[in-house]
Design an enzyme around this catalytic site. Structure first.
Site, short mmCIF file in Angstrom:
data_model
loop_
_atom_site.label_atom_id
_atom_site.label_comp_id
_atom_site.label_asym_id
_atom_site.label_seq_id
_atom_site.Cartn_x
_atom_site.Cartn_y
_atom_site.Cartn_z
CE1 TYR A 765 -3.11 3.09 0.78
CE2 TYR A 765 -2.90 2.66 2.97
CZ TYR A 765 -3.24 3.44 1.97
OH TYR A 765 -4.03 4.48 2.17
CB SER A 766 1.15 4.18 0.01
OG SER A 766 1.62 5.49 -0.07
CE1 TYR A 767 9.35 4.44 0.79
CE2 TYR A 767 9.05 2.62 2.08
CZ TYR A 767 9.80 3.42 1.47
OH TYR A 767 11.27 3.29 1.82
N GLY A 769 4.16 -0.24 -1.83
CA GLY A 769 3.89 -0.80 -3.17
C GLY A 769 5.45 -1.14 -4.04
#
Length: 955
Positions: A765-767, A769
């Site tokens: 999720y977010s970073y 990823g």
């Protein structure tokens, strides 16, 4: 000539400067063409305002009636270049209010028939089936959409897709007359097509003519008391009949100024609703029951802002979509009074309406604080002018019920639809003699006032969203232990419930008096609950097993949901409910382990308090999260455990690692005997361990923590284990990661230790990823198969963003993510805070944070300071990150970004992932904003979408 520019509002008054402010005579327009022509002629400077889904501040884009009129007529002229014959159906598939509004008016003026298409299903099979169904109904497939919409339907062949952006560009070469039309409409011409609600079954298409729409709008406007001085705020999607007809065409008929706000803008910041009422002097708005409830809960936390807004302008708030709970309406009204610095008195008007009736046709405006409601749900009231209602015997559809007795609600009037498109059978079965439309709802009319008491139709409404019961039943029928065709799911709302629920009635394939009945019943009921949650985000209120020889069917071989609910309410199924509870208790007792140590007994008491159980019902083998615990419940468990045991800190992460009561008790005993100790760092936190499918490993976002995944993990119970990675450095004695390579090496080794062989499923999720991408590459380099790599709202090239984040912006980003400050405040605070010392910046944010949120997170200034440093260490690891190489396949999930539009975010930032995958990359739209998509509001839909992609990859 270029299209009229959209400029943000200034301090100029939002409403018209035009001097004409008399009530519009609603008798003149005969068609929708006349409505827009009259509005422009009488009130050329009145405005349509818009706040888009990507707006992270309060900026409003506006067009005057005159400018909008010119804009849509130029679009209509450009549409003729398509070469479509008059009367052609155009499926309008757009997300923003202004785009939808412009497209519908352009179609009307060009002589085409617009059909408003809501968001398509994320499930590929259902999406393709729906589009094929629509194409077959219309005999054609012309779609007007955005680049994002075109991406959604790109896998479906045979569609004639036109982009709104290209249509706008084409319209620049035209400057048609202000009254130009390609076709002079007649009152009984078909005007707009609407798709019936239902997120699982295929929709019917409701046909409304100019006459039906205008009849509805005239009557609505009279009911609301609309004038050209009115100011209307709408945040219902334009594809919904309430958003387009009730909150746009109706006020346009009366010359009222309008402000259309994307729902996400309000949900992300409920205070924005109050600010807009204050700043724009709004007097009429619309909000369904579940949103009034959410707003009340969210806003009640902001006691610091009581008396800060001028809400005296608001006169009426309409509500529809589901029954309005009286206590919810009263709580909302009371909350509005607290926030207003001036006297405020407004009506809440629950209403009844359907797509088939042009939205609301029965209303009950009431001051809920001055008049105590007589029932649990607010009465729905009396019909608008021209509309009639009656209650009849549902068995024959014509015999009238006496005053005060319930039966099938029927309505008739000039606002009722004319037919279902290309569906003679459905049209015929929906009407009875005399032109009465069968609504499918059960109601009561008492002294001329109507209220609903149930439903006949095959739908279930959860938080305003309709779900098809037949499809749910189809899946439930496949469960081992269920006798095929002897299962029914019926809508039911228990006293005090905020939203509708349902009961499952079924006949088991096994003997309820058999030796192994308890184990079989326990497994069957668990499976029924799991499938229900996964399909419609809600477990059943009750599951009632009924022996097959006692389950009555109709002469047509069907189970009657209405009859089963009636039997339940009358208590005639009590013996089956009691027998089920006996068997389930037996099953639980087999695995029940009575808490034995003092620590276990103390924890059992805390568990019981959190879940409203008796102490004796809590087993030492109970898993905190499997019996319903959420991330907030975990914080409560931590807080109460620390207080009871006198410990300075019970790590929340250790609660996640020790969710079983006996295991947590052992951990607490170790703290009591040795004190707080440094344990060996283990990056993996098991959030749920049941199920036989391939486990999912989820990498933390840039804040490093994993509590954000607790609510998501619950949806995978009994399906697949769910592991989360937690960054190093939260606990004393554990250093921060110093490079991306070090982090990836650590995480890849942890995956192998947890799951020795592939195939693997990794997500971030977010970073997280990009970390997940690198872990997947590392596993493939080891010779392992990685079948799923899910990247949630993160582009491949993060270094530019990482280099823009200094300590202040990083601290504010973390504070926003944690709910200590709003996203709006985080954006505004960076410049004035930078000159301050770090301690002063932290103290400033600390004073702004809601006290209850600080308690929930068990934060101190020192913990927040350390957390900011840890998040900063992760940023440092990404400063020089440059993606390379590839994995076998990628799934990219995208939500509303921090800044810019969703389309730009997808095309310019996320699409480059295609260069790092050896297979086709799937880009999937998910609800919510970047920092809210894992919230309780959005995670039910996210988990369905995410699970669909896992299954599509063969996992």
């Amino acid at each position: 000539m270029a299209p009229i520019a959209i400029a943000p509002t200034t301090d100029t008054e939002f409403v018209s400067r035009n001097l004409k402010t008399s009530v519009v005579s609603p008798l003149e327009p005969n068609t929708l063409h006349d409505v827009i022509a009259q509005a422009v002629d009488r009130y050329p400077l009145h405005e349509l305002g818009f706040i888009t889904s990507s707006a992270h501040d309060s900026s409003i884009q506006t067009k005057t009636f005159s400018a909008f009129n010119q804009y849509v007529r130029n679009l209509a002229r450009a549409m003729l270049e398509w070469g479509k014959p008059t009367g052609s159906v155009v499926v309008v598939y757009l997300t923003e209010h202004e785009d939808n509004m412009a497209a519908v008016w352009a179609c009307l003026l060009a002589g085409y028939l617009p059909c408003l298409q809501p968001a398509l299903s994320a499930q590929q099979a259902h999406k393709e089936g729906h589009v094929a169904h629509i194409k077959n109904l219309f005999g054609s497939a012309t779609w007007l959409t955005s680049e994002l919409g075109a991406e959604h339907i790109s896998t479906i062949s045979g569609l004639d897709v036109h982009l709104l952006s290209e249509l706008k560009a084409s319209a620049e070469k035209f400057t048609v007359a202000a009254d130009w039309v390609a076709y002079e409409a007649k009152p009984d011409d078909e005007a707009i097509l609407f798709l019936t609600s239902g997120s699982t079954g295929f929709s019917k298409v409701v046909v409304h003519t100019h006459r039906t729409i205008l009849a509805a709008c005239r009557a609505k406007g009279q009911s609301y008391g609309l004038t050209s001085e009115s100011r209307v705020l709408n945040w219902v999607g334009f594809d919904h009949v309430a958003g387009s007809l009730e909150m746009h065409i109706t006020p346009l008929l009366y010359g009222a100024s309008q402000l259309h706000v994307h729902a996400s803008a309000i949900l992300a910041d409920p205070l924005r609703l109050l600010r807009l009422i204050d700043e724009k002097s709004i007097d009429l708005a619309f909000a369904p029951n579940f949103l009034l409830s959410k707003l009340t809960r969210d806003l009640e936390k902001r006691t610091d802002l009581y008396g800060c807004f001028d809400l005296s302008s608001i006169k009426q708030i309409n509500s529809g979509g589901e029954a309005l709970v009286s206590k919810t309406a009263q709580a909302f009204a009371a909350m509005m009074k607290k926030f207003s610095k001036n006297s405020v008195s407004f009506l809440i008007s629950p209403g009844f309406g359907m797509t088939e009736t042009c939205a609301g046709c029965i209303y009950n405006p009431v001051d809920v604080l001055a008049t105590e409601p007589a029932h649990e749900f607010l009465d729905l009231g009396r019909p608008v002018n021209g509309c009639e209602m009656r209650i009849v015997d549902p068995a024959d559809g014509v015999t009238l019920r006496p005053n005060g007795e319930n039966g099938e609600l029927q309505v008739r009037g000039p606002m009722v639809f004319v037919r279902y498109y290309n569906n003679v059978e459905a049209t015929s079965s929906s009407f009875v003699e005399g032109g009465w439309y069968r609504t499918g709802d059960v109601g009561i009319i008492e002294n001329g006032v109507m209220r609903l008491s149930g439903r006949i139709k095959d739908t279930l409404i959860v938080h305003g969203v309709s779900y098809g019961i037949p499809e749910l039943e189809t899946y439930l029928q496949t469960i081992d232990g269920v006798t095929y065709s002897f299962l029914a799911a019926a809508p039911y709302r228990a006293p005090g419930q905020e939203t509708e629920s349902f009961i499952i009635f079924y006949s088991p394939t096994f003997d309820l008096d058999g030796a192994d009945a308890s184990a079989k019943l326990f497994a069957t009921h668990r499976a029924l609950r799991d499938i229900s949650v996964k399909m419609i985000t809600l477990p059943p209120q009750l599951i009632i097993p009924i022996p097959v020889n006692q389950m009555e069917k109709t002469t047509l071989g069907k189970l009657s949901r209405a009859h089963l609910i009636s039997l339940f309410k009358q208590g005639q199924l009590a013996k089956h409910i009691v027998r089920a509870e006996e068997l389930l208790s037996q099953a639980r007792s087999v695995s029940f382990v009575a808490p034995s140590t003092e620590t276990e007994k103390a924890l059992a008491k805390i568990f019981a308090g959190i879940f409203n159980l008796a102490d004796s019902e809590v087993s030492a083998s109970d898993n905190f999260f499997e019996i319903g615990g959420t991330s907030i419940d975990a914080i409560r468990l931590k807080r109460e455990g620390e207080e009871y045991f006198g410990l300075p800190d019970i790590s929340a992460i250790q609660i996640l690692k020790h969710p079983v009561l006996s295991s947590l008790a052992n951990y607490i005993n170790s703290l009591l005997s040795k004190g707080t100790q440094t344990e060996e760092y283990d990056p993996i936190v098991p959030l749920q361990l049941s199920g036989n499918k391939t486990p999912i490993f989820f990498v933390h976002p840039g804040i490093g923590e994993v509590l954000i995944f607790v609510n998501l993990a619950k949806y995978f119970h009994n399906e697949r284990p769910f592991y989360a990675f937690r960054a190093r450095g939260f606990d004393a004695g554990h250093p921060y990661f110093t490079s991306m390579d070090e982090m990836v090496t650590c995480y890849a080794a942890a995956v192998k230790k947890t799951q020795a062989t592939g195939p693997y499923a990794i997500a971030g999720y977010s970073y997280g990823g990009v970390v997940a991408f690198e872990v997947a590459k590392r596993l493939e380099a080891m010779g392992d198969e990685v079948k799923f790599v899910g990247l949630v709202n993160i582009p491949p090239h993060i270094a530019p963003r990482m280099n823009e984040i200094d300590w202040t912006s990083g601290m504010l980003h973390l504070s926003s993510f944690l709910g200590l400050v709003s996203k709006h405040d985080a954006d505004d605070l960076a410049p004035p805070l930078r000159p301050l010392t770090k301690r002063e910046q932290l103290e400033f944010v600390w004073k702004m944070a809601p006290p209850e949120r600080i308690v929930e997170l068990q934060l101190t200034l020192e913990k927040l300071d350390k957390w900011v440093d840890l998040a900063g260490s992760l940023i440092d690891c990404g400063l020089d990150y440059n993606p390379s190489g590839s994995v076998s396949a990628l799934d990219v999930f995208y939500a509303i970004p921090f800044a810019g539009t969703k389309i730009d975010w997808l095309n310019n930032q996320l699409k480059p992932w295609s260069g790092f995958s050896r297979g086709e990359v799937e880009y999937t739209d998910v609800p919510g904003e970047h920092h809210t998509l894992m919230d309780l509001e959005h995670v039910p839909q996210f988990q369905k979408t995410f699970r669909g992609r896992l299954e599509a990859r063969g996992l």
